[in-house]
Design a protein around this motif. Structure first.
Motif, short mmCIF file in Angstrom:
data_model
loop_
_atom_site.label_atom_id
_atom_site.label_comp_id
_atom_site.label_asym_id
_atom_site.label_seq_id
_atom_site.Cartn_x
_atom_site.Cartn_y
_atom_site.Cartn_z
N GLY A 136 -57.58 -29.31 -0.64
CA GLY A 136 -57.79 -30.51 -1.59
C GLY A 136 -58.75 -31.80 -1.30
N LEU A 137 -58.60 -32.64 -2.12
CA LEU A 137 -59.75 -33.75 -1.57
C LEU A 137 -59.06 -34.72 -0.76
CD1 LEU A 137 -61.58 -34.24 -5.08
CD2 LEU A 137 -62.12 -32.72 -2.91
N VAL A 138 -59.76 -35.11 0.14
CA VAL A 138 -59.42 -36.16 1.39
C VAL A 138 -60.05 -37.30 1.40
CG1 VAL A 138 -58.71 -36.09 3.68
CG2 VAL A 138 -58.27 -34.05 2.53
N VAL A 139 -59.50 -38.51 1.65
CA VAL A 139 -60.03 -39.78 1.90
C VAL A 139 -59.20 -40.46 3.17
CG1 VAL A 139 -60.48 -40.08 -0.47
CG2 VAL A 139 -58.43 -41.01 0.11
N PRO A 140 -59.85 -41.41 3.62
CA PRO A 140 -59.15 -42.12 4.90
C PRO A 140 -58.30 -43.06 4.11
CG PRO A 140 -61.56 -42.64 4.94
CD PRO A 140 -61.37 -41.54 3.64
N GLN A 141 -56.94 -43.29 4.95
CA GLN A 141 -55.97 -44.18 4.66
C GLN A 141 -56.32 -45.45 4.13
OE1 GLN A 141 -52.78 -43.47 3.67
NE2 GLN A 141 -52.20 -41.83 4.68
N GLU A 225 -56.91 -36.22 14.27
CA GLU A 225 -58.00 -37.28 15.03
C GLU A 225 -58.24 -38.62 14.22
OE1 GLU A 225 -60.89 -38.45 17.61
OE2 GLU A 225 -59.51 -36.63 17.62
N TYR A 226 -57.85 -38.41 12.79
CA TYR A 226 -57.97 -39.47 11.87
C TYR A 226 -56.66 -39.66 10.97
CZ TYR A 226 -62.89 -38.53 13.07
OH TYR A 226 -64.34 -38.35 13.57
N ASP A 227 -56.72 -40.93 10.34
CA ASP A 227 -55.55 -41.30 9.52
C ASP A 227 -56.08 -41.18 8.07
OD1 ASP A 227 -53.15 -42.25 8.51
OD2 ASP A 227 -53.68 -44.40 8.92
N LEU A 228 -55.62 -39.84 7.70
CA LEU A 228 -56.25 -39.40 6.28
C LEU A 228 -54.98 -39.09 5.19
CD1 LEU A 228 -58.66 -36.79 7.93
CD2 LEU A 228 -59.15 -39.11 7.09
N LYS A 229 -55.38 -38.95 4.05
CA LYS A 229 -54.55 -38.62 3.03
C LYS A 229 -55.16 -37.73 1.98
CE LYS A 229 -55.42 -42.69 0.28
NZ LYS A 229 -54.76 -44.00 -0.46
N TYR A 230 -54.44 -36.86 1.41
CA TYR A 230 -54.68 -35.99 0.41
C TYR A 230 -54.56 -36.83 -0.91
CZ TYR A 230 -54.92 -31.36 2.70
OH TYR A 230 -55.14 -30.37 3.82
N LEU A 231 -55.65 -36.57 -1.88
CA LEU A 231 -55.51 -37.19 -3.04
C LEU A 231 -54.78 -36.30 -4.17
CD1 LEU A 231 -59.56 -38.35 -3.98
CD2 LEU A 231 -57.34 -39.59 -3.08
N GLU A 232 -53.77 -37.01 -4.74
CA GLU A 232 -52.91 -36.05 -5.47
C GLU A 232 -53.55 -35.45 -6.50
OE1 GLU A 232 -50.48 -39.12 -7.34
OE2 GLU A 232 -49.37 -39.71 -5.52
N ASP A 233 -53.01 -34.41 -7.10
CA ASP A 233 -53.74 -33.38 -7.96
C ASP A 233 -52.96 -33.01 -8.99
OD1 ASP A 233 -55.65 -31.41 -8.85
OD2 ASP A 233 -54.95 -29.87 -7.69
N PRO A 234 -52.63 -33.82 -10.20
CA PRO A 234 -51.75 -33.75 -11.06
C PRO A 234 -52.15 -32.53 -11.99
CG PRO A 234 -52.90 -35.68 -11.58
CD PRO A 234 -53.24 -35.39 -9.93
#
Length: 309
Positions: A136-141, A225-234
């Motif tokens: 998926g696409l990932v961004v920092p928290q 290593e990092y605090d990340l999250k996946y972007l929701e993918d409706p």
């Protein structure tokens, strides 16, 4: 007085003799144990008998880890192992046309779905070796206002309409490019590079707390290593949960039955893979990281090698 002195000397001589004999006995036992260990190692190494086997893999951190671990197990069995890094399409074609013996790097059903469909009739599918994979696409928290791919439109200026990707042939990059169309992100692009360049860019952005969006997949050490999250993918552009499978060339079972058995029985967890990946990302050579994991997880390795002759 002199008599007592000789008694003491006599006792000391006897004691020294006992110690020498004991030492000799211990040495024999040690040599016998060492000889037994060497015999066992030689028997194990004779399984492969120096026969050549080549595994191919895409140069992702996850597949570097898994391929080197399996390669180490086969090497310990006496095979002459070659590990070759190539791009996605070439990896599938190499196994399908018999130029390579196998791979443990098939991401299904979505990431490599088109490559599987194109090659499945020319290879042998040994099934899942790891469950719970995801792309998926990932961004920092700390990018709190963005939770869905659809929200990227609100970050167009800050992100310069750019998604940081990996190699151009990767399935996750193709899905990212499709997401631009599915979510109406006009003017956006996926900038391709390598897995290493992507994680470097991610780390630099996080150090400065700048916005960034990258192509991501699990398992991967960056989530530890990092605090990340996946972007929701409706729109489900990236599909749902995936698994990683093992594929081998036709005829491998007849040509190298014991190697085939190991590849067929190879199965581990996300935590296992990420442990090896994290070691490699910290600077450990992949071969050394794989060897250390294999040594520390002999119980699991025994399961993979069960039934070999």
């Amino acid at each position: 007085m002199l008599k007592n002195k000789w008694r003491i000397l006599g006792f000391a001589s006897m004691l020294a003799l006992v110690l020498v004999l004991a030492a000799c006995g211990g040495s024999d036992e040690s040599e016998e144990s060492t000889s037994s260990d060497n015999t066992e190692n030689e028997e194990t190494a004779s399984v492969g008998d120096g026969k050549e086997i080549e595994l191919v893999y895409v140069n992702w951190d996850s597949e570097i880890a898994s391929t080197h671990v399996v390669g180490k197990v086969l090497e310990d069995l006496g095979y002459d192992v070659t590990l070759t890094s190539i791009d996605n399409a070439a990896m599938w074609q190499a196994v399908a046309n018999g130029e390579a013996d196998g791979m443990v790097a098939a991401w299904l059903p979505t990431t490599h779905g088109d490559l599987y469909e194109a090659n499945k009739d020319s290879l042998v599918d040994l099934g899942e070796n790891l469950s719970g994979a995801k792309t998926g696409l990932v961004v920092p928290q700390y990018m709190e206002d963005i939770n869905s791919i659809a929200d990227l439109a609100n970050y167009a200026e800050e992100l310069d309409q750019k998604i940081t990707g990996i190699d151009a042939g990767a399935g996750v990059v193709q899905s990212a490019e499709q997401s631009i169309e599915d979510y109406g992100l006009e003017g956006w692009e996926v900038q391709t590079s390598t897995g290493g360049a992507m994680t470097t860019a991610l780390g630099e952005a996080i150090d400065s707390e700048e916005p960034i969006v990258v192509t991501g997949w699990t398992p991967h050490w960056k989530f530890a290593e990092y605090d990340l999250k996946y972007l929701e993918d409706p729109e489900e552009t990236f599909g749902g949960e995936e698994y990683i499978a093992t594929m081998v060339r036709q005829g491998l079972e007849e040509d190298l039955p014991n190697a085939y058995t190991v590849l067929d029985q190879f199965n581990w967890t996300t935590a296992d893979m990420e442990a090896v990946m994290l070691e490699i990302s910290s600077g450990t050579d992949p071969e050394e990281a794989a060897a250390a994991w294999v040594e520390e997880n002999q119980e699991m390795v025994t399961e993979w090698t069960a039934g070999i002759e």
